[in-house]
Structures are given as structure tokens and as C-alpha cells.
Design an enzyme around this catalytic site. Structure first.
Site, PDB file in Angstrom:
ATOM      1  N   ASP A 233       9.240   7.813  -4.108  1.00 30.69           N
ATOM      2  CA  ASP A 233       9.844   6.536  -4.501  1.00 30.69           C
ATOM      3  C   ASP A 233      11.164   6.809  -5.227  1.00 30.69           C
ATOM      4  O   ASP A 233      11.553   7.961  -5.405  1.00 30.69           O
ATOM      5  CB  ASP A 233       8.896   5.748  -5.417  1.00 30.69           C
ATOM      6  CG  ASP A 233       8.625   6.446  -6.752  1.00 30.69           C
ATOM      7  OD1 ASP A 233       9.157   7.558  -6.961  1.00 30.69           O
ATOM      8  OD2 ASP A 233       7.899   5.880  -7.575  1.00 30.69           O
ATOM      9  N   ASP A 235      12.840   5.980  -8.885  1.00 32.32           N
ATOM     10  CA  ASP A 235      12.509   5.472 -10.217  1.00 32.32           C
ATOM     11  C   ASP A 235      13.804   5.178 -10.973  1.00 32.32           C
ATOM     12  O   ASP A 235      14.605   6.086 -11.200  1.00 32.32           O
ATOM     13  CB  ASP A 235      11.701   6.528 -10.995  1.00 32.32           C
ATOM     14  CG  ASP A 235      10.449   6.952 -10.240  1.00 32.32           C
ATOM     15  OD1 ASP A 235       9.545   6.120 -10.102  1.00 32.32           O
ATOM     16  OD2 ASP A 235      10.391   8.111  -9.770  1.00 32.32           O
ATOM     17  N   ASP A 340      10.762   1.708  -8.202  1.00 29.06           N
ATOM     18  CA  ASP A 340      10.253   1.229  -9.495  1.00 29.06           C
ATOM     19  C   ASP A 340      11.444   0.908 -10.383  1.00 29.06           C
ATOM     20  O   ASP A 340      12.327   1.748 -10.565  1.00 29.06           O
ATOM     21  CB  ASP A 340       9.414   2.317 -10.207  1.00 29.06           C
ATOM     22  CG  ASP A 340       8.063   2.548  -9.547  1.00 29.06           C
ATOM     23  OD1 ASP A 340       7.661   1.730  -8.697  1.00 29.06           O
ATOM     24  OD2 ASP A 340       7.403   3.544  -9.891  1.00 29.06           O
TER      25      ASP A 340
HETATM   26  N1  DCT Z   1       4.692   9.635 -15.052  1.00 31.01           N
HETATM   27  C1  DCT Z   1       3.871  10.135 -16.053  1.00 31.01           C
HETATM   28  N2  DCT Z   1       2.527   9.967 -15.947  1.00 31.01           N
HETATM   29  C2  DCT Z   1       1.987   9.358 -14.866  1.00 31.01           C
HETATM   30  C3  DCT Z   1       2.813   8.857 -13.842  1.00 31.01           C
HETATM   31  C4  DCT Z   1       4.180   9.018 -13.969  1.00 31.01           C
HETATM   32  O1  DCT Z   1       4.341  10.697 -17.019  1.00 31.01           O
HETATM   33  N3  DCT Z   1       0.661   9.233 -14.802  1.00 31.01           N
HETATM   34  C5  DCT Z   1       6.132   9.836 -15.178  1.00 31.01           C
HETATM   35  C6  DCT Z   1       6.511  11.206 -14.753  1.00 31.01           C
HETATM   36  C7  DCT Z   1       7.262  11.034 -13.498  1.00 31.01           C
HETATM   37  C8  DCT Z   1       7.734   9.601 -13.533  1.00 31.01           C
HETATM   38  O2  DCT Z   1       6.839   8.919 -14.366  1.00 31.01           O
HETATM   39  C9  DCT Z   1       7.828   8.983 -12.187  1.00 31.01           C
HETATM   40  O3  DCT Z   1       6.565   9.021 -11.515  1.00 31.01           O
HETATM   41  P1  DCT Z   1       6.456   9.404  -9.988  1.00 31.01           P
HETATM   42  O4  DCT Z   1       7.450   8.674  -9.186  1.00 31.01           O
HETATM   43  O5  DCT Z   1       5.020   9.248  -9.622  1.00 31.01           O
HETATM   44  O6  DCT Z   1       6.770  10.965 -10.028  1.00 31.01           O
HETATM   45  P2  DCT Z   1       7.962  11.792  -9.426  1.00 31.01           P
HETATM   46  O7  DCT Z   1       8.008  13.038 -10.220  1.00 31.01           O
HETATM   47  O8  DCT Z   1       9.198  10.960  -9.375  1.00 31.01           O
HETATM   48  O9  DCT Z   1       7.432  12.146  -7.993  1.00 31.01           O
HETATM   49  P3  DCT Z   1       8.014  11.682  -6.574  1.00 31.01           P
HETATM   50  O10 DCT Z   1       9.171  12.584  -6.317  1.00 31.01           O
HETATM   51  O11 DCT Z   1       6.892  11.904  -5.613  1.00 31.01           O
HETATM   52  O12 DCT Z   1       8.397  10.245  -6.672  1.00 31.01           O
HETATM   53 MG    MG Z   2       9.285   9.160  -8.271  1.00 30.49          MG
END
Ligand code: DCT
Ligand code: MG
Length: 416
Positions: A233, A235, A340
């Protein structure tokens, strides 16, 4: 292979291991000296982990086992495998023998067994059987639908379903709005989001948000901020220079996106934060900011053309460099992208940025370090010092690391 693994796709780990071993043999001579002198912290926030992972063969395996423990709500093993994975990711050398594990933290017995088996056999029997396991395969497949968590996946598995087609065909299952969108845009969402697509999304959101509040700023976080080339996604944090100006921006921005025909799905979660509420004691807690989970309709013409296998300026032509799904995106002219958006008051921006930048393991260890080593509580809103009973202000991430007495770790080094 957790990233690239489509639903239930088996991975030739043996071949992967053979190639890995070929690559690492020449380095073997300087391995022992490195491993014996370097002190490795048990906390990911005291280690540097770039995307150059020298132990992918081991970490892919351990991550899959951790994921399965998370499915099973086996917190103890989940933590054990996750911490071990993270330690191995930080090593500047590949593990080539059991001796290399000496002195490393967080490598427990269950992890040692796995590493030993990988070193000797090139495969992990636990993973081999998991990849063939009906329940694991169903959970992996069902949770790959946006809006479907383990609980729902297990319910569908219990009802005897094994494929998404079977589930979609049933008229008696009620889906949430999120799940309906998940099924509708399944193929697009399953494809990784590329950096160039994330950049196009920032541009769009930046333009729209700028029309809603002139001092609004959009900041990329998550995996892309850590330097990843792909993610699941995009962010984004939205904040205004003047505290309070961010109020109302999210709803205005969403209306505009909708009017432009860019909104495929949107779920707004209103802010629940009471001012001055103590930071959470949970290492894995979600924050209280107003946010929305959306699916954006991204016009392919806004994305750097090289990423779709086209030389810039050339006519649209299908090439076999592109995957079948990318070809479909080209033909339909747009791709559904998960985004997000998080609305952050400027005072809390540094904490939100640190919390949303990840990785998940980095964040968990940062919070664990705070409470276990510093008697402090950290979350995405702030830092509370239990020793002095006060909240510590910070305008930048560097200031937060300084409050904690930690060496600053760049986002690119937080791939723990
Ligand atoms: N986060 C966290 N605890 C969680 C979920 C998310 O601390 N349970 C934080 C850390 C990463 C950030 O939010 C964004 O979440 P993701 O999009 O799920 O992670 P990402 O590292 O951006 O992974 P991706 O590259 O797959 O989007
Ligand atoms: Mg992400």
C-alpha cells in the site's frame, strides 16, 4: 518469499538455498572475525538493517513460520521467530555455520533447529509441510483479500471453502463493504505497488489536499520511506503547519477525490484520542488519529511509463517483459491502489512519522526498549517519561532518538 508469494504458491527453497550458498562461499574467510567481535543488541532500534539482507534464505523461512504462529495466535513463538528473523536481517555477513550464531541475541532453540536444518538440508521440513497444509493455504489465500482477517478466513475454512471462487459464488455469505471492494479489485491489490505508482499517488493526494488547506503537507511513510521498491500500500501522513488547520481536511479531500472519480473505496475512522491520554503500554497498538483506508483509481498515464515496460514516447504495445496482470492494467488504463491517509496534528507529527515508518519489528522493539530500558512509554502520539512524569516534546525523529539516548537510525536502516 512472503512478499512475492501469491496465494499458496510453492517456493523452491532448495534451489534458492543452493544459489545463496554459491554466492556466499567466497566471503567465508572473514565471517568468523566479524561475528565474534560485533556486539548485536537484542533491540532492533539499536541495530541497522538495510534492505541488503545477507540471510534471506533463513529470514524468509523464519518469517513464514512467524506468520503461521500469528495466524494461530501463538504469541510466544511469533515473537521468538520475529525477533530471530530481525537479528539475522541486521547481520553484515551471511550465516554459513552454526558457529556464526554464537553470541547473537534472540536465537532460541526452535530457531536454531530451523537454521541447522537449512544449513544441512537446504530445506526446512516445517515450511515444506506448511506450504502443503490445507489450513495454512486457505488462511493465506483468504487473508489476501482486502478486509479479510484471520477470524473470517478461519470461518470460511471451517465451512469447507478452499478457493475464492467458491466463496464468491455463495449467495448466503454477507460480505462487509471492505470485503466487497477487496473481491472487486482483488487482482490489482494483490499486485505489488511500485515506487513510481506511489509517487503518482503522492502527487494526486498532495494536489487535492493543497486545495483543502493551503498549509497542508503530505509525507510518505511505511515501506517506501524505508527505501523499498514495492509495497502492499501507500502510507501517507497529512499535517498542517498551523495546528488545527488539519481539521476537516480529510472529509474535504475525500469528497474531491470522489468528484474526480478517483475513489473506488473509502473507510474513514474518526479520531478517538483524548488529549493527554497516556501512551499505550502495548507494543503493537494502533493509534488514535483520524485516518482512512482507501482504494484509489490510479490512471496509468500518471505513472512513469518505464514501469509498465514501455519506452517513453513509444506506442502502447504489449511486451512479454510485462506480467499478465500488468498487461491487463495497461488495457483497462488504471490500477486500483491501496492507500492509507492519516491526519496528524503538527505537535505529534514526529511521533506519528516514526511510528508509521516501520518496520513493524522496529516499532515493537522501540516500544519495548522504551519501557524496559528507560521507564518510558512511546506510541505514535508521544513519549511519556515515567521517571519525571512528563511528556517529552519532539519536532523531529532525531529529537525522539535523543530523548531515548539512542543513536539515530535512518529510515533506510529500519528494515528490521
Ligand atoms: N505498523 C505498526 N504496527 C502494525 C502495523 C503497522 O507499527 N501492527 C506501522 C509500521 C509500518 C507502518 O505502520 C505501515 O504499515 P504497513 O503498510 O502494513 O507496512 P509497510 O512496512 O509499509 O509494508 P508494505 O511495504 O507491505 O506496505
Ligand atoms: Mg505500507
Amino acid at each position: 518469499f512472503t512478499d512475492s508469494m501469491g496465494a499458496g504458491k510453492p517456493v523452491d527453497i532448495k534451489e534458492h538455498h543452493r544459489l545463496q550458498m554459491q554466492k556466499i562461499q567466497p566471503l567465508q574467510s572473514d565471517v568468523s572475525s566479524t561475528s565474534s567481535v560485533t556486539h548485536v543488541s537484542q533491540y532492533a532500534c539499536q541495530r541497522k538493517s538495510t534492505l541488503d539482507n545477507k540471510n534471506k534464505i533463513f529470514t524468509d523461512t523464519l518469517e513464514l513460520l512467524a506468520e503461521n504462529c500469528e495466524f494461530d495466535e501463538n504469541a510466544g513463538s511469533f515473537v521468538a521467530y520475529s525477533r530471530a528473523t530481525s537479528v539475522l536481517k541486521s547481520l553484515p555477513y551471511p550465516i554459513t555455520g552454526m558457529n556464526d550464531l554464537e553470541g547473537l541475541p534472540c536465537i532460541g532453540d526452535q530457531t536454531r533447529v530451523i537454521i541447522e536444518e537449512l544449513l544441512e538440508e537446504g530445506v526446512c521440513s516445517k515450511v515444506e509441510s506448511l506450504l502443503c497444509d490445507e489450513k495454512y493455504k486457505a488462511r493465506k489465500l483468504f487473508t489476501s483479500v482486502f478486509g479479510v482477517g484471520v477470524k473470517t478466513a478461519d470461518k470460511w475454512y471451517g465451512l469447507g471453502f478452499r478457493t475464492l471462487e467458491e466463496i464468491k459464488a455463495r449467495k448466503d455469505i454477507t460480505f462487509t463493504k471492505m470485503q466487497k471492494a477487496g473481491f472487486l479489485y482483488y487482482e490489482d491489490i494483490l499486485q505489488a505497488v511500485k515506487k513510481s505508482e506511489a509517487e503518482a499517488v503522492i502527487q494526486i493526494i498532495g494536489d487535492i489536499v493543497g486545495q483543502c488547506a493551503p498549509d497542508a503537507k503530505v509525507t510518505l511513510t511505511g515501506g517506501f520511506r524505508r527505501g523499498k521498491e514495492v509495497g502492499h500500500d501507500v502510507d501517507l501522513l497529512i499535517t498542517c503547519l498551523e495546528e488545527g488547520n488539519e481539521e476537516g481536511v480529510l472529509h474535504k479531500a475525500i469528497s474531491k477525490l470522489d468528484r474526480h472519480g478517483l475513489l473506488l473505496f473509502c473507510d474513514v475512522v474518526e479520531a478517538t484520542m483524548e488529549k493527554r491520554q497516556l501512551p499505550s503500554r502495548k507494543y503493537d497498538a494502533m493509534d488514535h488519529f483520524q485516518k482512512c483506508f482507501l482504494i484509489l483509481k490510479l490512471d496509468k498515464r500518471l505513472v512513469n511509463k518505464r514501469d509498465y515496460g514501455l519506452a517513453s514516447g513509444s506506442a502502447v504495445r504489449l511486451t512479454d517483459k510485462r506480467t499478465e496482470d500488468e498487461n491487463k492494467t495497461m488495457i483497462k488504463g488504471w490500477k486500483a491502489i491501496r492507500v492509507d491517509l492519516v491526519i496528524v496534528p503538527s505537535q505529534q507529527f514526529a511521533y506519528a512519522l516514526l511510528g508509521w515508518s516501520g518496520s513493524r519489528q522496529f516499532e515493537r522493539d522501540l516500544r519495548r526498549y522504551c519501557s524496559q530500558e528507560k521507564r518510558m512509554l512511546l506510541d505514535n502520539h508521544g513519549l511519556y517519561d515515567k521517571n519525571t512524569q512528563e511528556f517529552l516534546k519532539a519536532e523531529t525523529e532525531e529529537e525522539i532518538f535523543a530523548h531515548l539516548g539512542l543513536e539515530y537510525i535512518e529510515p533506510q536502516e529500519r528494515n528490521a
